[in-house]
Design an enzyme around this catalytic site. Structure first.
Site, PDB file in Angstrom:
ATOM      1  N   HIS A 179       0.881  -1.171   0.000  1.00 19.57           N
ATOM      2  CA  HIS A 179       0.000   0.000   0.000  1.00 19.57           C
ATOM      3  C   HIS A 179       0.920   1.223   0.000  1.00 19.57           C
ATOM      4  O   HIS A 179       2.036   1.162   0.512  1.00 19.57           O
ATOM      5  CB  HIS A 179      -0.830  -0.053   1.288  1.00 19.57           C
ATOM      6  CG  HIS A 179      -1.907   0.969   1.385  1.00 19.57           C
ATOM      7  ND1 HIS A 179      -1.663   2.264   1.753  1.00 19.57           N
ATOM      8  CD2 HIS A 179      -3.249   0.888   1.189  1.00 19.57           C
ATOM      9  CE1 HIS A 179      -2.802   2.938   1.787  1.00 19.57           C
ATOM     10  NE2 HIS A 179      -3.784   2.126   1.443  1.00 19.57           N
ATOM     11  N   ASP A 235       3.541  -4.422   7.887  1.00 16.87           N
ATOM     12  CA  ASP A 235       2.276  -3.713   7.744  1.00 16.87           C
ATOM     13  C   ASP A 235       1.174  -4.763   7.912  1.00 16.87           C
ATOM     14  O   ASP A 235       0.941  -5.578   7.022  1.00 16.87           O
ATOM     15  CB  ASP A 235       2.221  -3.061   6.357  1.00 16.87           C
ATOM     16  CG  ASP A 235       0.867  -2.438   6.064  1.00 16.87           C
ATOM     17  OD1 ASP A 235      -0.087  -2.652   6.839  1.00 16.87           O
ATOM     18  OD2 ASP A 235       0.749  -1.757   5.033  1.00 16.87           O
ATOM     19  N   GLN A 266      -4.089  -5.300   6.796  1.00 17.79           N
ATOM     20  CA  GLN A 266      -5.072  -6.249   6.270  1.00 17.79           C
ATOM     21  C   GLN A 266      -5.105  -7.554   7.067  1.00 17.79           C
ATOM     22  O   GLN A 266      -6.063  -8.314   6.978  1.00 17.79           O
ATOM     23  CB  GLN A 266      -4.779  -6.576   4.799  1.00 17.79           C
ATOM     24  CG  GLN A 266      -5.053  -5.428   3.840  1.00 17.79           C
ATOM     25  CD  GLN A 266      -6.512  -5.002   3.829  1.00 17.79           C
ATOM     26  OE1 GLN A 266      -7.424  -5.786   4.074  1.00 17.79           O
ATOM     27  NE2 GLN A 266      -6.744  -3.724   3.559  1.00 17.79           N
ATOM     28  N   LYS A 269      -9.968  -1.284  10.320  1.00 18.20           N
ATOM     29  CA  LYS A 269     -10.026  -2.481   9.483  1.00 18.20           C
ATOM     30  C   LYS A 269     -10.286  -3.718  10.335  1.00 18.20           C
ATOM     31  O   LYS A 269     -10.240  -4.847   9.867  1.00 18.20           O
ATOM     32  CB  LYS A 269      -8.723  -2.647   8.703  1.00 18.20           C
ATOM     33  CG  LYS A 269      -8.528  -1.527   7.670  1.00 18.20           C
ATOM     34  CD  LYS A 269      -7.325  -1.765   6.835  1.00 18.20           C
ATOM     35  CE  LYS A 269      -6.882  -0.533   6.080  1.00 18.20           C
ATOM     36  NZ  LYS A 269      -7.784  -0.112   5.020  1.00 18.20           N
ATOM     37  N   CYS A 303      -4.805   2.422  -3.622  1.00 13.38           N
ATOM     38  CA  CYS A 303      -3.563   3.006  -3.054  1.00 13.38           C
ATOM     39  C   CYS A 303      -2.395   2.053  -3.231  1.00 13.38           C
ATOM     40  O   CYS A 303      -1.525   1.958  -2.357  1.00 13.38           O
ATOM     41  CB  CYS A 303      -3.721   3.372  -1.586  1.00 13.38           C
ATOM     42  SG  CYS A 303      -5.019   4.546  -1.275  1.00 13.38           S
TER      43      CYS A 303
HETATM   44  C1  LIG Z   1      -2.092  -3.064   3.563  1.00 11.92           C
HETATM   45  C2  LIG Z   1      -2.491  -1.662   3.972  1.00 11.92           C
HETATM   46  N1  LIG Z   1      -1.587  -0.864   4.536  1.00 11.92           N
HETATM   47  C3  LIG Z   1      -1.892   0.374   4.944  1.00 11.92           C
HETATM   48  C4  LIG Z   1      -3.151   0.890   4.781  1.00 11.92           C
HETATM   49  C5  LIG Z   1      -3.442   2.277   5.257  1.00 11.92           C
HETATM   50  O1  LIG Z   1      -4.287   2.249   6.371  1.00 11.92           O
HETATM   51  P1  LIG Z   1      -4.864   3.603   6.996  1.00 11.92           P
HETATM   52  O2  LIG Z   1      -5.530   4.335   5.877  1.00 11.92           O
HETATM   53  O3  LIG Z   1      -5.812   3.132   8.038  1.00 11.92           O
HETATM   54  O4  LIG Z   1      -3.711   4.365   7.548  1.00 11.92           O
HETATM   55  C6  LIG Z   1      -4.129   0.104   4.181  1.00 11.92           C
HETATM   56  C7  LIG Z   1      -5.485   0.637   3.948  1.00 11.92           C
HETATM   57  O5  LIG Z   1      -6.173   0.238   3.032  1.00 11.92           O
HETATM   58  C8  LIG Z   1      -3.800  -1.208   3.761  1.00 11.92           C
HETATM   59  O6  LIG Z   1      -4.695  -2.008   3.199  1.00 11.92           O
END
Ligand SMILES: Cc1ncc(COP(=O)(O)O)c(C=O)c1O
Length: 411
Positions: free
Chosen positions: A121, A198, A201, A224, A362
């Site tokens: 992401h 990260d 998900q 999430k 993203c």
């Molecule tokens: C794998 C991953 N990392 C980071 C993010 C970013 O999360 P946030 O917008 O809650 O900061 C997302 C959001 O879709 C994601 O799916």
């Protein structure tokens, strides 16, 4: 556990959209909150609201106690050795940026590199790109193999003494591909490279133990995993505490100012300047309780069942390509085709009450790796039903026919 009673906890699932019963399949973007979480949030502001850590009055004590017990619960939830390793942030994006600013900034000297992947992401990509551009380092993107999984040989070749960090996702938010993070961490550590995971998900669907993984940093978002937006978590292994320098300065993170020099608080307060999202953190605690109540096993089992049903049905539609691996995947399925533009399909699906995501989610590098500009993403959560999956795929089939006709029958 009975799915009907689970669904009763989520009143939003009963609403209609455009005159149709809502089928919410955009859980990779944000999950819905059960009544228990909503009540914990409003109850906090109805009866207990006050600022934390600063007052001596009863409400301030109650709020502080609630915030610190949320931290203790979050630490247990991710298998952290102590609550001091858990920093509250505004979400995964904020957590990754905090590591970049408070830790990596000091490491980014001379001829350095940060290794990340084509699966990330933008939150786990742009802070590293920015750091490398500002400090003259090299961002290395590990490519995907033909099966849509990380190319481990490329990773081995690129983890070098110059690498200050390997930043990688647990589960792809495009393909659902699940990385063997234990193996990746062991590999990076064998070359002396710390690892940031990260878990945005992964956190709802898979049990996580940062201690067993021996992760250096781990990031996740409450929204999430059935909690509210604007709350996240950053785990930092104790061995890195001494390497941290606060970059957000303000209330709550110093204990004194002596001769013009601030004396900083210890972790985790060091990285929590200013008033936190107290109600959100209280609600996040309730979300953790809820997940533990229904059990991770139940969530994993249902999401695996719903996602494989969805993947199977989507892959049978004519001219539709499912991106990424077919097994060992988390709860999202992204599809492309020359029969539709993802945006058009998502708009038409919305008219039929089906909420899905279109675009790059993203994750532009990930779409480039598959040679496509964007995709249509269906992402179930455990509270969805088999009937909803079937109805959504039927609706998508209808949309394909409508769009096929509109574009002169591209199929
Ligand atoms: C794998 C991953 N990392 C980071 C993010 C970013 O999360 P946030 O917008 O809650 O900061 C997302 C959001 O879709 C994601 O799916």
């Amino acid at each position: 556990m009975d799915i009907c009673s689970v669904r009763q906890d989520f009143p939003i699932l009963d609403r209609t959209v455009n005159g149709r019963k809502l089928i919410y399949l955009d859980n990779a973007a944000t999950t819905q909150m059960p009544s228990q979480v909503l009540s914990a949030y409003s109850q906090h502001y109805f009866s207990d609201n006050a600022n934390v850590h600063r007052g001596v009055h009863t409400l301030s004590d109650i709020s502080t106690e609630k915030l610190e017990s949320a931290r203790a619960a979050a630490a247990l939830f991710i298998g952290a050795p102590s609550p001091e390793c858990v920093v509250f942030t505004s979400g995964t994006t904020d957590s990754v940026n905090t590591v970049a600013r408070a830790w990596a900034e000091n490491k980014a000297t001379g001829d350095f590199s940060v290794v990340t992947t084509a699966m990330e992401h933008h939150s786990n990509y742009l802070p590293w790109l920015d750091l490398c551009r500002r400090r003259g380092g090299k961002l290395i993107e590990i490519p995907l193999g033909p099966d849509g999984r990380l190319d481990i040989d490329a990773l081995k070749d690129n983890l070098t003494p110059k690498t200050i960090l390997f930043a990688v996702t647990y589960v792809s938010n495009v393909t659902g591909s699940v990385n063997d993070v234990k193996k990746l961490i062991d590999l990076a550590h064998s070359k002396g490279v710390p690892v940031l995971i990260d878990a945005a998900q992964a956190a709802r669907e898979f049990p996580i133990s940062v201690s067993e993984l021996d992760a250096d940093f781990l990031c996740l978002s409450a929204h999430k995993m059935l909690g509210p937006s604007g709350v996240g978590l950053l785990y930092i292994a104790e061995r890195h505490f001494k390497e941290l320098a606060p970059f957000r300065l303000g209330g709550g993170m110093i204990s004194d100012i002596r001769d013009g020099t601030p004396v900083y608080e210890e972790m985790p307060h060091l990285l929590e300047a200013g008033t936190p999202n107290i109600g959100g953190i209280v609600a996040f605690h309730e979300a953790i309780r809820y997940i533990e109540g229904v059990s991770r096993g139940y969530i994993t089992e249902r999401e695996t069942m719903l996602t494989s049903r969805l993947r199977e049905m989507l892959s049978q539609l004519q001219g539709v390509r499912v991106l990424g691996p077919t097994d060992n995947v988390g709860s999202c399925v992204s599809v492309v085709s020359n029969r539709f533009h993802p945006y058009d399909a998502a708009v038409l699906l919305d008219k039929l009450g089906v909420a899905v995501r279109s675009g790059t989610h993203c994750s532009i590098p990930c779409h480039r790796a598959f040679g496509v500009e964007g995709s249509l993403r269906f992402s179930p959560a455990f509270y969805n039903t088999e009937e909803e999956i079937d109805t959504a795929v039927d609706a998508f089939d209808r949309v394909l026919h409508i769009l096929g006709r509109a574009s002169g029958g591209l199929s």
